[in-house]
Design a protein around this motif. Structure first.
Motif, PDB file in Angstrom:
ATOM      1  N   PHE A  78     -45.944  40.895  24.093  1.00 20.89           N
ATOM      2  CA  PHE A  78     -47.396  40.954  23.977  1.00 20.89           C
ATOM      3  C   PHE A  78     -47.904  42.367  23.679  1.00 20.89           C
ATOM      4  O   PHE A  78     -49.100  42.581  23.529  1.00 20.89           O
ATOM      5  N   GLY A  79     -46.987  43.347  23.639  1.00 20.54           N
ATOM      6  CA  GLY A  79     -47.355  44.699  23.233  1.00 20.54           C
ATOM      7  C   GLY A  79     -48.289  45.419  24.169  1.00 20.54           C
ATOM      8  O   GLY A  79     -49.210  46.102  23.736  1.00 20.54           O
ATOM      9  N   ARG A  80     -48.056  45.288  25.459  1.00 24.00           N
ATOM     10  CA  ARG A  80     -48.897  45.982  26.443  1.00 24.00           C
ATOM     11  C   ARG A  80     -48.324  47.375  26.721  1.00 24.00           C
ATOM     12  O   ARG A  80     -47.466  47.551  27.572  1.00 24.00           O
ATOM     13  N   ASP A  81     -48.807  48.349  25.996  1.00 30.18           N
ATOM     14  CA  ASP A  81     -48.347  49.735  26.139  1.00 30.18           C
ATOM     15  C   ASP A  81     -46.817  49.773  26.035  1.00 30.18           C
ATOM     16  O   ASP A  81     -46.243  49.300  25.075  1.00 30.18           O
ATOM     17  N   SER A  82     -46.155  50.353  27.045  1.00 27.33           N
ATOM     18  CA  SER A  82     -44.698  50.473  27.017  1.00 27.33           C
ATOM     19  C   SER A  82     -44.005  49.338  27.768  1.00 27.33           C
ATOM     20  O   SER A  82     -42.786  49.304  27.840  1.00 27.33           O
ATOM     21  N   THR A  83     -44.778  48.407  28.320  1.00 30.16           N
ATOM     22  CA  THR A  83     -44.194  47.319  29.077  1.00 30.16           C
ATOM     23  C   THR A  83     -43.757  46.198  28.151  1.00 30.16           C
ATOM     24  O   THR A  83     -44.537  45.715  27.334  1.00 30.16           O
ATOM     25  N   VAL A 126     -42.213  59.214  42.756  1.00 30.72           N
ATOM     26  CA  VAL A 126     -43.284  59.705  43.618  1.00 30.72           C
ATOM     27  C   VAL A 126     -43.004  61.121  44.107  1.00 30.72           C
ATOM     28  O   VAL A 126     -43.918  61.839  44.522  1.00 30.72           O
ATOM     29  N   ILE A 127     -41.741  61.564  44.068  1.00 28.00           N
ATOM     30  CA  ILE A 127     -41.401  62.903  44.550  1.00 28.00           C
ATOM     31  C   ILE A 127     -41.704  63.947  43.489  1.00 28.00           C
ATOM     32  O   ILE A 127     -42.397  64.948  43.739  1.00 28.00           O
ATOM     33  N   SER A 128     -41.206  63.707  42.280  1.00 27.96           N
ATOM     34  CA  SER A 128     -41.401  64.691  41.209  1.00 27.96           C
ATOM     35  C   SER A 128     -42.707  64.495  40.450  1.00 27.96           C
ATOM     36  O   SER A 128     -43.214  65.421  39.822  1.00 27.96           O
ATOM     37  N   GLY A 129     -43.244  63.283  40.494  1.00 32.30           N
ATOM     38  CA  GLY A 129     -44.466  62.999  39.746  1.00 32.30           C
ATOM     39  C   GLY A 129     -44.203  62.636  38.297  1.00 32.30           C
ATOM     40  O   GLY A 129     -45.148  62.340  37.564  1.00 32.30           O
ATOM     41  N   TRP A 130     -42.931  62.643  37.871  1.00 33.02           N
ATOM     42  CA  TRP A 130     -42.582  62.300  36.495  1.00 33.02           C
ATOM     43  C   TRP A 130     -42.391  60.781  36.375  1.00 33.02           C
ATOM     44  O   TRP A 130     -41.931  60.127  37.299  1.00 33.02           O
ATOM     45  N   SER A 131     -42.740  60.247  35.224  1.00 34.78           N
ATOM     46  CA  SER A 131     -42.495  58.833  34.960  1.00 34.78           C
ATOM     47  C   SER A 131     -41.462  58.707  33.850  1.00 34.78           C
ATOM     48  O   SER A 131     -41.365  59.565  32.966  1.00 34.78           O
ATOM     49  N   SER A 132     -40.676  57.652  33.908  1.00 35.48           N
ATOM     50  CA  SER A 132     -39.657  57.403  32.892  1.00 35.48           C
ATOM     51  C   SER A 132     -39.724  55.948  32.456  1.00 35.48           C
ATOM     52  O   SER A 132     -40.174  55.076  33.212  1.00 35.48           O
ATOM     53  N   LEU A 133     -39.287  55.692  31.233  1.00 35.89           N
ATOM     54  CA  LEU A 133     -39.270  54.334  30.712  1.00 35.89           C
ATOM     55  C   LEU A 133     -37.934  53.693  31.041  1.00 35.89           C
ATOM     56  O   LEU A 133     -36.890  54.131  30.553  1.00 35.89           O
ATOM     57  N   GLU A 134     -37.960  52.694  31.899  1.00 37.42           N
ATOM     58  CA  GLU A 134     -36.757  51.943  32.252  1.00 37.42           C
ATOM     59  C   GLU A 134     -36.613  50.790  31.262  1.00 37.42           C
ATOM     60  O   GLU A 134     -37.537  50.000  31.073  1.00 37.42           O
ATOM     61  N   ASN A 135     -35.456  50.672  30.647  1.00 36.90           N
ATOM     62  CA  ASN A 135     -35.276  49.736  29.553  1.00 36.90           C
ATOM     63  C   ASN A 135     -33.966  48.967  29.736  1.00 36.90           C
ATOM     64  O   ASN A 135     -32.896  49.579  29.807  1.00 36.90           O
ATOM     65  N   TYR A 136     -34.064  47.638  29.829  1.00 38.53           N
ATOM     66  CA  TYR A 136     -32.885  46.791  29.978  1.00 38.53           C
ATOM     67  C   TYR A 136     -32.830  45.788  28.819  1.00 38.53           C
ATOM     68  O   TYR A 136     -33.857  45.210  28.444  1.00 38.53           O
ATOM     69  N   GLN A 137     -31.634  45.577  28.290  1.00 40.91           N
ATOM     70  CA  GLN A 137     -31.408  44.542  27.296  1.00 40.91           C
ATOM     71  C   GLN A 137     -30.180  43.738  27.690  1.00 40.91           C
ATOM     72  O   GLN A 137     -29.174  44.306  28.126  1.00 40.91           O
ATOM     73  N   ALA A 138     -30.275  42.421  27.541  1.00 42.88           N
ATOM     74  CA  ALA A 138     -29.164  41.570  27.962  1.00 42.88           C
ATOM     75  C   ALA A 138     -28.996  40.391  27.020  1.00 42.88           C
ATOM     76  O   ALA A 138     -29.972  39.857  26.468  1.00 42.88           O
ATOM     77  N   ALA A 175     -31.328  51.826  29.503  1.00 45.77           N
ATOM     78  CA  ALA A 175     -31.705  53.091  28.866  1.00 45.77           C
ATOM     79  C   ALA A 175     -32.881  53.691  29.608  1.00 45.77           C
ATOM     80  O   ALA A 175     -33.796  52.989  30.046  1.00 45.77           O
ATOM     81  N   SER A 176     -32.836  55.023  29.781  1.00 44.27           N
ATOM     82  CA  SER A 176     -33.928  55.767  30.383  1.00 44.27           C
ATOM     83  C   SER A 176     -34.038  57.088  29.634  1.00 44.27           C
ATOM     84  O   SER A 176     -33.101  57.892  29.654  1.00 44.27           O
ATOM     85  N   GLY A 177     -35.163  57.293  28.972  1.00 44.08           N
ATOM     86  CA  GLY A 177     -35.289  58.474  28.119  1.00 44.08           C
ATOM     87  C   GLY A 177     -34.327  58.383  26.955  1.00 44.08           C
ATOM     88  O   GLY A 177     -34.292  57.390  26.231  1.00 44.08           O
ATOM     89  N   THR A 178     -33.479  59.394  26.782  1.00 38.85           N
ATOM     90  CA  THR A 178     -32.503  59.400  25.699  1.00 38.85           C
ATOM     91  C   THR A 178     -31.134  58.886  26.142  1.00 38.85           C
ATOM     92  O   THR A 178     -30.214  58.794  25.329  1.00 38.85           O
ATOM     93  N   SER A 179     -30.992  58.578  27.424  1.00 38.10           N
ATOM     94  CA  SER A 179     -29.698  58.107  27.954  1.00 38.10           C
ATOM     95  C   SER A 179     -29.602  56.590  27.820  1.00 38.10           C
ATOM     96  O   SER A 179     -30.546  55.867  28.125  1.00 38.10           O
ATOM     97  N   ARG A 180     -28.453  56.129  27.372  1.00 39.05           N
ATOM     98  CA  ARG A 180     -28.202  54.692  27.251  1.00 39.05           C
ATOM     99  C   ARG A 180     -26.748  54.423  27.625  1.00 39.05           C
ATOM    100  O   ARG A 180     -25.848  55.124  27.171  1.00 39.05           O
ATOM    101  N   TYR A 181     -26.537  53.420  28.464  1.00 39.53           N
ATOM    102  CA  TYR A 181     -25.169  53.083  28.845  1.00 39.53           C
ATOM    103  C   TYR A 181     -25.113  51.638  29.319  1.00 39.53           C
ATOM    104  O   TYR A 181     -26.134  51.051  29.711  1.00 39.53           O
ATOM    105  N   PRO A 182     -23.908  51.042  29.255  1.00 37.61           N
ATOM    106  CA  PRO A 182     -23.760  49.665  29.742  1.00 37.61           C
ATOM    107  C   PRO A 182     -23.837  49.610  31.260  1.00 37.61           C
ATOM    108  O   PRO A 182     -23.371  50.511  31.950  1.00 37.61           O
ATOM    109  N   VAL A 183     -24.444  48.559  31.766  1.00 39.32           N
ATOM    110  CA  VAL A 183     -24.536  48.349  33.210  1.00 39.32           C
ATOM    111  C   VAL A 183     -23.216  47.746  33.698  1.00 39.32           C
ATOM    112  O   VAL A 183     -22.641  46.864  33.060  1.00 39.32           O
TER     113      VAL A 183
END
Length: 270
Positions: A78-83, A126-138, A175-183
């Motif tokens: 549905f294209g809701r921002d990064s979600t 909540v500690i650093s205040g930074w947000s990251s994009l958590e990305n899963y594909q299966a 994937a988170s940021g530029t890192s990507r690896y198999p779970v």
């Protein structure tokens, strides 16, 4: 208490749990619900899950006590921002049904299915205040077996189903940021109980409103992340997932009175 009131209560309790597990990439289809009790009967169902996913299925009895089914589900982006939360799935199965007494029935099925899912969301530290994009594909296949028990009453039915699903991942990446690896998770087993209720929408009992609520729980134990933080992503995939839906079931009359649908008597002419 009215059916609509019960379903609103179910949604109110299920929604917080759904939001808490919305990052789980596994997207369970609900166990097949069937009240078919004779050869030639069929049920066509369509429903909307609390997550917005559309699900549909067909069950049919070609021979006495034999049942075949096919189902599919789809949720677009549905294209809701990064979600992102998308899925495409199908499953098919075969089984049977036996009466257990007056208006009670036991149904069993075994089947196979395949799915493609994609989940992405922003997570705030909540500690650093930074947000990251958590990305899963299966991409995964599944085999399942299930049992259900139903009871018919004058204007509908109710019952419970239990499905045991074995999931085999063809692909499970994070994937988170530029890192990507198999779970580090290749297979998992899920317990998936479900309750349902139906009420008729017409005098012939052909159209019925259906509500469901259930839960998918992993049988696998969570892994220790002390020495391997990457196992945290595998544990995410093992989170419990609520199932709740509202939909409509159509029961066509295929072979006259073999269908079992009740018709009002036609007055005799003098």
């Amino acid at each position: 208490m009215k059916f609509a009131t019960i379903y609103r209560s179910v949604i109110a309790y299920a929604t917080p749990l759904l939001l808490a597990t919305s990052c789980t990439v596994y997207a369970p289809m609900q166990p097949t619900i069937s009240t078919i009790s004779g050869q030639g009967q069929a049920e066509i169902s369509g429903s909307v899950q609390v997550s917005g996913r559309v699900e549909g299925g067909v069950t049919y009895s070609p021979l006495p006590n034999l049942l075949v089914m096919a189902a599919g589900t789809f949720r677009p982006d549905f294209g809701r921002d990064s979600t992102i939360s998308t899925t495409r799935q199908w499953e098919a199965g075969v089984g049977g049904y036996v009466p257990l007494g007056h208006r009670w029935q036991l149904t069993g099925l075994v089947g196979y299915g395949h799915a493609n899912t994609h989940k992405a969301y922003a997570e705030l530290d909540v500690i650093s205040g930074w947000s990251s994009l958590e990305n899963y594909q299966a991409r995964y296949s599944k085999t399942f077996g299930q049992l259900s028990i139903t009871r018919e009453f004058g204007r509908g039915s109710f019952g419970a189903a239990y499905r045991l699903s074995r999931i085999s991942f063809d692909e499970l990446n994070y994937a988170s940021g530029t890192s990507r690896y198999p779970v580090a998770l290749r297979r998992m087993t899920r317990h998936e109980p479900l309750l349902f209720a139906r009420v008729s929408l017409d005098a012939y009992n052909r159209w019925q409103l259906q509500g469901t609520m259930g839960l998918s729980v992993a049988a696998d134990a969570k892994q220790d992340v002390t020495n391997n933080p990457e196992l945290y992503q595998a544990n995410h995939t093992l989170l419990p997932i609520p199932m709740a839906s509202l939909g409509v079931v159509f029961r066509p009359q295929l072979f006259g009175k073999n269908n079992g649908a009740h018709k009002p008597e036609t007055p005799r002419r003098n």
